[in-house]
Enzyme design. Structure first.
Site, PDB file in Angstrom:
ATOM      1  N   PHE A  26       0.820  -1.214   0.000  1.00 17.06           N
ATOM      2  CA  PHE A  26       0.000   0.000   0.000  1.00 17.06           C
ATOM      3  C   PHE A  26       0.855   1.266   0.000  1.00 17.06           C
ATOM      4  O   PHE A  26       0.403   2.339  -0.395  1.00 17.06           O
ATOM      5  CB  PHE A  26      -0.941  -0.002   1.205  1.00 17.06           C
ATOM      6  N   LYS A  27       2.094   1.136   0.422  1.00 14.06           N
ATOM      7  CA  LYS A  27       2.950   2.309   0.535  1.00 14.06           C
ATOM      8  C   LYS A  27       3.373   2.869  -0.815  1.00 14.06           C
ATOM      9  O   LYS A  27       3.959   3.941  -0.893  1.00 14.06           O
ATOM     10  CB  LYS A  27       4.138   1.988   1.430  1.00 14.06           C
TER      11      LYS A  27
END
Length: 435
Positions: A106-107
Protein backbone atom coordinates in the site's frame (compact mmCIF):
# COMPACT_ATOMS: atom_id res chain seq x y z
CA UNK A 1 -2.01 25.14 1.94
CA UNK A 2 -0.39 26.19 5.19
CA UNK A 3 0.83 23.77 7.82
CA UNK A 4 1.77 24.01 11.50
CA UNK A 5 3.72 21.77 13.87
CA UNK A 6 1.83 19.58 16.32
CA UNK A 7 4.19 21.09 18.91
CA UNK A 8 3.63 24.69 17.79
CA UNK A 9 0.31 25.72 16.29
CA UNK A 10 1.60 29.23 15.66
CA UNK A 11 4.13 27.94 13.12
CA UNK A 12 3.22 28.42 9.46
CA UNK A 13 5.01 26.80 6.53
CA UNK A 14 4.09 26.08 2.92
CA UNK A 15 3.43 22.60 1.58
CA UNK A 16 6.73 22.70 -0.31
CA UNK A 17 8.65 23.57 2.85
CA UNK A 18 6.90 20.81 4.82
CA UNK A 19 7.66 18.26 2.12
CA UNK A 20 11.38 19.06 2.04
CA UNK A 21 11.83 19.64 5.79
CA UNK A 22 9.68 16.60 6.55
CA UNK A 23 9.73 17.25 10.29
CA UNK A 24 9.79 20.57 12.16
CA UNK A 25 12.86 21.33 14.26
CA UNK A 26 10.68 21.17 17.38
CA UNK A 27 10.20 17.43 16.64
CA UNK A 28 6.48 17.74 16.04
CA UNK A 29 4.76 16.71 12.80
CA UNK A 30 3.25 18.94 10.16
CA UNK A 31 -0.53 19.25 9.97
CA UNK A 32 -2.80 21.38 7.77
CA UNK A 33 -3.89 24.66 9.36
CA UNK A 34 -7.28 24.09 7.77
CA UNK A 35 -8.82 20.78 6.81
CA UNK A 36 -11.03 21.67 3.84
CA UNK A 37 -14.34 19.96 3.20
CA UNK A 38 -14.98 18.23 -0.10
CA UNK A 39 -18.05 19.44 -1.93
CA UNK A 40 -21.16 17.59 -0.74
CA UNK A 41 -22.26 16.97 -4.33
CA UNK A 42 -18.93 15.33 -5.07
CA UNK A 43 -19.34 12.95 -2.11
CA UNK A 44 -22.95 12.22 -3.06
CA UNK A 45 -21.95 11.36 -6.64
CA UNK A 46 -18.54 9.90 -5.94
CA UNK A 47 -19.54 6.58 -7.46
CA UNK A 48 -19.44 8.26 -10.89
CA UNK A 49 -15.72 9.00 -10.64
CA UNK A 50 -12.58 6.93 -11.30
CA UNK A 51 -9.73 6.52 -8.82
CA UNK A 52 -7.67 9.03 -10.81
CA UNK A 53 -10.52 11.56 -10.80
CA UNK A 54 -11.05 11.11 -7.06
CA UNK A 55 -7.34 11.40 -6.32
CA UNK A 56 -7.08 14.66 -8.24
CA UNK A 57 -10.16 16.14 -6.58
CA UNK A 58 -8.93 15.27 -3.07
CA UNK A 59 -5.37 16.47 -3.77
CA UNK A 60 -6.50 19.77 -5.30
CA UNK A 61 -8.90 20.40 -2.40
CA UNK A 62 -6.11 19.91 0.13
CA UNK A 63 -3.24 21.56 -1.72
CA UNK A 64 -5.26 24.45 -3.17
CA UNK A 65 -2.84 26.49 -5.33
CA UNK A 66 0.45 24.85 -4.24
CA UNK A 67 0.71 23.11 -7.64
CA UNK A 68 -1.09 24.38 -10.78
CA UNK A 69 -4.14 22.29 -11.72
CA UNK A 70 -2.78 20.79 -14.95
CA UNK A 71 0.55 19.90 -13.34
CA UNK A 72 -1.15 18.35 -10.32
CA UNK A 73 -3.48 16.30 -12.51
CA UNK A 74 -0.53 14.95 -14.52
CA UNK A 75 1.41 14.21 -11.32
CA UNK A 76 -1.49 12.29 -9.78
CA UNK A 77 -2.14 10.30 -12.94
CA UNK A 78 1.52 9.27 -13.17
CA UNK A 79 1.83 8.38 -9.49
CA UNK A 80 -1.46 6.52 -9.04
CA UNK A 81 -1.41 4.38 -12.19
CA UNK A 82 -2.60 1.11 -10.63
CA UNK A 83 -5.89 -0.13 -9.19
CA UNK A 84 -7.12 -0.57 -5.62
CA UNK A 85 -10.11 -2.92 -5.90
CA UNK A 86 -12.47 -3.63 -3.02
CA UNK A 87 -12.94 -7.37 -3.53
CA UNK A 88 -16.30 -8.69 -2.36
CA UNK A 89 -16.06 -11.75 -0.08
CA UNK A 90 -19.70 -11.81 1.00
CA UNK A 91 -22.65 -9.40 0.98
CA UNK A 92 -21.17 -7.15 3.69
CA UNK A 93 -17.47 -8.02 3.75
CA UNK A 94 -14.81 -6.63 1.41
CA UNK A 95 -11.04 -6.80 1.25
CA UNK A 96 -9.37 -3.67 -0.13
CA UNK A 97 -6.36 -4.77 -2.18
CA UNK A 98 -3.69 -2.10 -1.92
CA UNK A 99 -0.81 -4.17 -3.28
CA UNK A 100 -1.17 -3.66 -7.03
CA UNK A 101 1.61 -1.07 -7.29
CA UNK A 102 5.24 -1.79 -8.24
CA UNK A 103 6.46 -2.74 -4.73
CA UNK A 104 3.34 -4.82 -3.99
CA UNK A 105 2.40 -2.80 -0.90
CA UNK A 106 0.00 0.00 0.00
CA UNK A 107 2.95 2.31 0.53
CA UNK A 108 3.29 2.72 -3.23
CA UNK A 109 0.50 5.30 -2.98
CA UNK A 110 2.50 7.51 -0.66
CA UNK A 111 5.98 6.86 -2.03
CA UNK A 112 5.14 7.43 -5.69
CA UNK A 113 3.16 10.61 -4.99
CA UNK A 114 5.85 11.98 -2.70
CA UNK A 115 8.73 11.27 -5.07
CA UNK A 116 6.94 13.04 -7.90
CA UNK A 117 6.03 16.02 -5.71
CA UNK A 118 9.67 16.35 -4.67
CA UNK A 119 10.88 16.00 -8.26
CA UNK A 120 8.37 18.66 -9.31
CA UNK A 121 9.62 21.15 -6.71
CA UNK A 122 13.34 20.41 -7.21
CA UNK A 123 15.12 22.88 -9.47
CA UNK A 124 18.17 22.22 -11.61
CA UNK A 125 21.38 23.09 -9.82
CA UNK A 126 19.89 22.81 -6.32
CA UNK A 127 21.72 20.92 -3.57
CA UNK A 128 21.33 17.14 -3.64
CA UNK A 129 18.24 16.05 -1.70
CA UNK A 130 19.05 13.34 0.86
CA UNK A 131 15.99 11.23 1.68
CA UNK A 132 16.25 9.24 4.92
CA UNK A 133 13.76 6.46 5.59
CA UNK A 134 13.32 3.83 8.29
CA UNK A 135 11.39 0.71 7.36
CA UNK A 136 9.88 -2.23 9.18
CA UNK A 137 9.19 -3.99 5.90
CA UNK A 138 7.27 -2.39 3.07
CA UNK A 139 8.07 1.33 3.25
CA UNK A 140 11.65 0.88 2.10
CA UNK A 141 10.75 -1.07 -1.04
CA UNK A 142 8.07 1.42 -2.03
CA UNK A 143 10.37 4.39 -1.46
CA UNK A 144 13.25 2.72 -3.31
CA UNK A 145 11.14 2.14 -6.40
CA UNK A 146 9.43 5.51 -6.09
CA UNK A 147 12.73 7.42 -6.07
CA UNK A 148 14.89 5.13 -8.20
CA UNK A 149 16.48 7.28 -10.90
CA UNK A 150 14.86 10.53 -9.73
CA UNK A 151 17.49 13.21 -10.54
CA UNK A 152 19.27 15.08 -7.75
CA UNK A 153 18.06 12.72 -5.02
CA UNK A 154 19.78 10.11 -2.84
CA UNK A 155 17.83 7.69 -0.66
CA UNK A 156 19.20 6.03 2.49
CA UNK A 157 17.05 3.21 3.84
CA UNK A 158 17.51 1.88 7.37
CA UNK A 159 16.01 -1.53 8.16
CA UNK A 160 16.27 -3.86 11.20
CA UNK A 161 18.58 -6.84 10.78
CA UNK A 162 16.70 -10.14 10.50
CA UNK A 163 13.29 -8.53 10.88
CA UNK A 164 12.14 -8.10 7.28
CA UNK A 165 11.13 -10.92 4.94
CA UNK A 166 13.61 -12.12 2.28
CA UNK A 167 11.60 -10.53 -0.54
CA UNK A 168 11.28 -7.26 1.35
CA UNK A 169 15.05 -7.25 1.90
CA UNK A 170 15.69 -7.82 -1.79
CA UNK A 171 13.47 -4.86 -2.61
CA UNK A 172 15.58 -2.71 -0.29
CA UNK A 173 19.07 -3.85 -1.20
CA UNK A 174 19.19 -4.63 -4.94
CA UNK A 175 18.50 -1.25 -6.52
CA UNK A 176 21.87 0.49 -6.62
CA UNK A 177 21.99 3.85 -8.45
CA UNK A 178 20.73 6.54 -6.04
CA UNK A 179 19.41 4.03 -3.46
CA UNK A 180 21.51 2.70 -0.56
CA UNK A 181 20.50 0.42 2.30
CA UNK A 182 21.73 0.12 5.89
CA UNK A 183 21.09 -3.01 7.93
CA UNK A 184 20.74 -1.89 11.56
CA UNK A 185 21.43 -4.28 14.42
CA UNK A 186 18.24 -3.39 16.27
CA UNK A 187 14.48 -2.87 15.84
CA UNK A 188 12.41 -0.64 13.61
CA UNK A 189 12.04 1.76 16.52
CA UNK A 190 15.84 2.04 16.63
CA UNK A 191 15.90 2.80 12.90
CA UNK A 192 13.17 5.40 13.28
CA UNK A 193 14.99 7.00 16.23
CA UNK A 194 18.18 7.35 14.15
CA UNK A 195 16.28 9.11 11.37
CA UNK A 196 14.57 11.49 13.80
CA UNK A 197 17.88 12.29 15.51
CA UNK A 198 19.43 13.07 12.14
CA UNK A 199 16.75 15.66 11.43
CA UNK A 200 17.43 17.32 14.78
CA UNK A 201 21.22 17.36 14.32
CA UNK A 202 22.58 20.82 13.49
CA UNK A 203 25.75 19.64 11.73
CA UNK A 204 23.92 17.18 9.48
CA UNK A 205 21.37 19.82 8.54
CA UNK A 206 24.12 22.27 7.63
CA UNK A 207 25.92 19.65 5.55
CA UNK A 208 23.00 17.96 3.81
CA UNK A 209 19.56 18.83 2.53
CA UNK A 210 17.67 16.23 4.54
CA UNK A 211 14.10 15.05 4.18
CA UNK A 212 12.18 11.91 5.12
CA UNK A 213 10.16 9.43 3.13
CA UNK A 214 8.54 7.91 6.20
CA UNK A 215 4.90 8.57 6.96
CA UNK A 216 6.03 11.47 9.14
CA UNK A 217 6.23 13.35 5.81
CA UNK A 218 2.88 14.99 5.07
CA UNK A 219 3.18 14.15 1.36
CA UNK A 220 2.96 10.46 2.29
CA UNK A 221 -0.27 10.97 4.19
CA UNK A 222 -2.20 12.91 1.54
CA UNK A 223 -2.28 10.24 -1.22
CA UNK A 224 -3.32 7.56 1.24
CA UNK A 225 -6.63 9.36 1.63
CA UNK A 226 -7.34 8.64 -2.04
CA UNK A 227 -8.13 4.96 -1.61
CA UNK A 228 -10.54 5.55 1.28
CA UNK A 229 -12.65 7.83 -0.91
CA UNK A 230 -12.31 5.43 -3.85
CA UNK A 231 -13.44 2.47 -1.72
CA UNK A 232 -16.53 4.36 -0.66
CA UNK A 233 -17.23 5.01 -4.34
CA UNK A 234 -16.95 1.28 -5.09
CA UNK A 235 -19.36 0.41 -2.28
CA UNK A 236 -21.86 3.07 -3.35
CA UNK A 237 -21.98 1.44 -6.79
CA UNK A 238 -23.27 -1.65 -5.00
CA UNK A 239 -25.88 0.26 -3.02
CA UNK A 240 -23.89 0.34 0.24
CA UNK A 241 -23.65 3.65 2.09
CA UNK A 242 -22.47 2.73 5.59
CA UNK A 243 -18.89 1.54 5.91
CA UNK A 244 -16.47 0.38 8.57
CA UNK A 245 -12.73 0.30 7.83
CA UNK A 246 -10.41 -2.11 9.60
CA UNK A 247 -6.81 -0.96 9.18
CA UNK A 248 -3.63 -2.94 9.94
CA UNK A 249 -1.77 -0.42 12.06
CA UNK A 250 1.94 -0.04 12.78
CA UNK A 251 3.17 3.54 12.58
CA UNK A 252 -0.48 4.68 12.25
CA UNK A 253 -0.05 6.64 9.03
CA UNK A 254 -2.56 4.46 7.18
CA UNK A 255 -5.43 4.90 9.61
CA UNK A 256 -4.32 8.51 10.09
CA UNK A 257 -4.99 9.09 6.39
CA UNK A 258 -8.39 7.48 6.76
CA UNK A 259 -9.25 9.79 9.63
CA UNK A 260 -8.07 12.78 7.60
CA UNK A 261 -10.43 11.64 4.82
CA UNK A 262 -13.22 11.41 7.40
CA UNK A 263 -12.48 14.95 8.58
CA UNK A 264 -12.68 16.09 4.92
CA UNK A 265 -16.22 14.72 4.66
CA UNK A 266 -15.94 11.00 3.90
CA UNK A 267 -18.89 9.31 5.66
CA UNK A 268 -17.27 6.51 7.68
CA UNK A 269 -19.18 4.91 10.53
CA UNK A 270 -16.23 3.37 12.34
CA UNK A 271 -12.48 2.87 12.12
CA UNK A 272 -10.80 -0.16 13.64
CA UNK A 273 -7.11 0.03 14.53
CA UNK A 274 -5.93 -3.57 14.20
CA UNK A 275 -2.50 -4.32 15.66
CA UNK A 276 -0.30 -7.28 16.49
CA UNK A 277 1.17 -7.61 20.00
CA UNK A 278 2.75 -4.17 19.54
CA UNK A 279 -0.43 -2.77 21.00
CA UNK A 280 0.44 0.71 22.30
CA UNK A 281 -2.71 2.26 20.83
CA UNK A 282 -5.29 -0.44 21.70
CA UNK A 283 -4.03 -0.29 25.30
CA UNK A 284 -4.36 3.49 25.28
CA UNK A 285 -7.90 3.30 23.95
CA UNK A 286 -8.74 0.84 26.71
CA UNK A 287 -7.14 2.50 29.74
CA UNK A 288 -6.33 6.07 28.72
CA UNK A 289 -2.61 5.63 29.43
CA UNK A 290 -0.28 6.18 26.45
CA UNK A 291 2.75 4.03 27.19
CA UNK A 292 5.18 3.04 24.45
CA UNK A 293 7.32 -0.07 24.75
CA UNK A 294 10.09 -1.72 22.73
CA UNK A 295 8.71 -3.37 19.61
CA UNK A 296 8.39 -7.15 19.42
CA UNK A 297 9.01 -9.13 16.25
CA UNK A 298 5.92 -10.80 14.77
CA UNK A 299 4.72 -12.42 11.55
CA UNK A 300 3.17 -9.05 10.61
CA UNK A 301 6.54 -7.31 10.56
CA UNK A 302 5.43 -4.02 8.98
CA UNK A 303 3.36 -3.47 12.13
CA UNK A 304 6.21 -4.12 14.57
CA UNK A 305 6.19 -0.58 15.97
CA UNK A 306 6.21 0.15 19.68
CA UNK A 307 6.17 3.96 19.41
CA UNK A 308 3.93 4.92 16.46
CA UNK A 309 4.95 8.34 15.15
CA UNK A 310 1.62 9.27 13.55
CA UNK A 311 -0.44 8.91 16.71
CA UNK A 312 0.27 12.56 17.53
CA UNK A 313 -1.39 13.51 14.24
CA UNK A 314 -4.49 11.49 15.09
CA UNK A 315 -4.76 13.07 18.52
CA UNK A 316 -4.30 16.46 16.86
CA UNK A 317 -7.17 15.72 14.44
CA UNK A 318 -9.39 15.21 17.49
CA UNK A 319 -7.99 18.16 19.49
CA UNK A 320 -6.54 15.79 22.11
CA UNK A 321 -10.09 14.72 23.02
CA UNK A 322 -9.77 11.02 23.77
CA UNK A 323 -13.49 10.55 24.46
CA UNK A 324 -14.47 11.87 21.02
CA UNK A 325 -11.71 9.87 19.36
CA UNK A 326 -12.96 6.66 20.98
CA UNK A 327 -16.37 7.21 19.42
CA UNK A 328 -14.79 6.87 15.97
CA UNK A 329 -11.81 4.52 16.60
CA UNK A 330 -11.73 1.17 18.36
CA UNK A 331 -8.62 -0.97 18.74
CA UNK A 332 -7.97 -4.72 18.78
CA UNK A 333 -4.74 -6.69 19.04
CA UNK A 334 -3.85 -10.25 17.95
CA UNK A 335 -0.82 -12.46 18.50
CA UNK A 336 0.98 -14.67 15.97
CA UNK A 337 -1.07 -17.76 16.76
CA UNK A 338 -4.30 -15.85 16.19
CA UNK A 339 -2.85 -14.35 13.00
CA UNK A 340 -2.14 -17.80 11.56
CA UNK A 341 -5.64 -18.91 12.51
CA UNK A 342 -7.02 -15.83 10.74
CA UNK A 343 -5.07 -16.65 7.56
CA UNK A 344 -6.50 -20.17 7.57
CA UNK A 345 -10.03 -18.95 8.34
CA UNK A 346 -10.06 -16.50 5.43
CA UNK A 347 -8.79 -19.22 3.10
CA UNK A 348 -11.39 -21.73 4.30
CA UNK A 349 -14.34 -19.32 4.21
CA UNK A 350 -13.52 -17.33 1.09
CA UNK A 351 -10.79 -19.23 -0.77
CA UNK A 352 -8.69 -16.09 -0.38
CA UNK A 353 -5.01 -15.91 0.61
CA UNK A 354 -4.22 -12.94 2.84
CA UNK A 355 -0.89 -11.72 4.18
CA UNK A 356 -0.51 -11.64 8.00
CA UNK A 357 -1.24 -7.91 8.20
CA UNK A 358 -4.44 -8.40 6.23
CA UNK A 359 -5.43 -11.35 8.44
CA UNK A 360 -5.13 -9.17 11.53
CA UNK A 361 -7.44 -6.57 9.96
CA UNK A 362 -9.93 -9.35 9.17
CA UNK A 363 -9.82 -10.70 12.72
CA UNK A 364 -10.53 -7.20 14.01
CA UNK A 365 -13.65 -7.00 11.82
CA UNK A 366 -14.88 -10.31 13.19
CA UNK A 367 -14.23 -9.22 16.77
CA UNK A 368 -15.99 -5.90 16.18
CA UNK A 369 -19.02 -7.73 14.83
CA UNK A 370 -19.14 -9.94 17.92
CA UNK A 371 -19.00 -6.85 20.11
CA UNK A 372 -21.58 -4.98 17.99
CA UNK A 373 -24.04 -7.62 16.72
CA UNK A 374 -26.64 -5.04 15.65
CA UNK A 375 -24.26 -3.15 13.36
CA UNK A 376 -24.99 -4.26 9.79
CA UNK A 377 -22.63 -1.85 8.03
CA UNK A 378 -20.44 -3.01 5.19
CA UNK A 379 -16.99 -3.83 6.51
CA UNK A 380 -13.78 -3.30 4.56
CA UNK A 381 -10.48 -4.68 5.83
CA UNK A 382 -7.35 -3.35 4.20
CA UNK A 383 -4.91 -5.71 2.51
CA UNK A 384 -1.63 -3.85 2.71
CA UNK A 385 0.83 -6.28 1.08
CA UNK A 386 0.90 -9.09 -1.46
CA UNK A 387 1.06 -12.50 0.25
CA UNK A 388 4.11 -13.50 -1.81
CA UNK A 389 6.20 -11.31 0.47
CA UNK A 390 5.70 -13.76 3.34
CA UNK A 391 6.30 -17.25 1.88
CA UNK A 392 7.34 -18.85 5.17
CA UNK A 393 4.12 -17.84 6.96
CA UNK A 394 1.70 -19.99 4.97
CA UNK A 395 0.98 -23.72 5.12
CA UNK A 396 2.52 -25.49 2.12
CA UNK A 397 -0.78 -26.03 0.27
CA UNK A 398 -1.59 -22.31 0.47
CA UNK A 399 1.94 -21.20 -0.39
CA UNK A 400 1.83 -23.28 -3.57
CA UNK A 401 -1.24 -21.34 -4.73
CA UNK A 402 0.30 -17.88 -4.39
CA UNK A 403 1.00 -16.25 -7.71
CA UNK A 404 4.53 -14.82 -7.75
CA UNK A 405 4.59 -11.53 -9.70
CA UNK A 406 7.26 -11.10 -12.36
CA UNK A 407 8.95 -8.22 -10.52
CA UNK A 408 9.61 -10.54 -7.57
CA UNK A 409 11.09 -13.25 -9.75
CA UNK A 410 13.40 -10.66 -11.28
CA UNK A 411 14.84 -9.82 -7.84
CA UNK A 412 16.08 -13.33 -7.15
CA UNK A 413 19.19 -13.04 -9.32
CA UNK A 414 20.23 -9.60 -8.13
CA UNK A 415 23.07 -9.23 -5.57
CA UNK A 416 22.35 -7.70 -2.18
CA UNK A 417 24.20 -4.52 -1.21
CA UNK A 418 23.78 -3.23 2.36
CA UNK A 419 26.04 -1.53 4.89
CA UNK A 420 25.80 -2.61 8.53
CA UNK A 421 25.49 -0.32 11.55
CA UNK A 422 24.58 -0.47 15.22
CA UNK A 423 21.95 1.62 16.94
CA UNK A 424 24.22 4.42 18.18
CA UNK A 425 23.51 7.77 16.55
CA UNK A 426 27.16 8.82 16.35
CA UNK A 427 27.89 5.79 14.20
CA UNK A 428 25.05 6.71 11.83
CA UNK A 429 26.12 10.36 11.75
CA UNK A 430 29.72 9.38 10.98
CA UNK A 431 28.45 7.11 8.19
CA UNK A 432 26.50 9.93 6.57
CA UNK A 433 29.36 12.40 6.84
CA UNK A 434 31.91 9.92 5.50
CA UNK A 435 29.76 9.12 2.47
Amino acid sequence: MKLYSTNNKDLRVSFKEAVFNSMPQDKGLYMPVEIPQLDADFIENIDRYSLSDIAYQVASTLLKDEIPADDLKALVEEAINFNAPAVKLDEKTFVLELFHGPSLAFKDFGARFMSRVMAYFLKDGEQLLDVLVATSGDTGGAVALGFLGVPNTRVTILYPEGKVSPIQELQLTTNGANIRAIEVKGTFDDCQALVKQAFADEELNKTFRLTSANSINISRLIPQTFYYFNTYAQLKRQGLNEVIFSVPSGNFGNIGAGLLAYKMGLPVKQFIAATNVNDTVPRYLENGVYETKPSVQTYANAMDVGAPSNWVRIMDLFNQDLATLKEKVVGYRFDDEETLSGIKEIYKKFDYIACPHTAIAYLAIEQYRKDNPKDESAAVFLSTAHPCKFPDIFPKDMANEINIPTQVKALENKPKHADKLGVDFQGFKDYLLSK
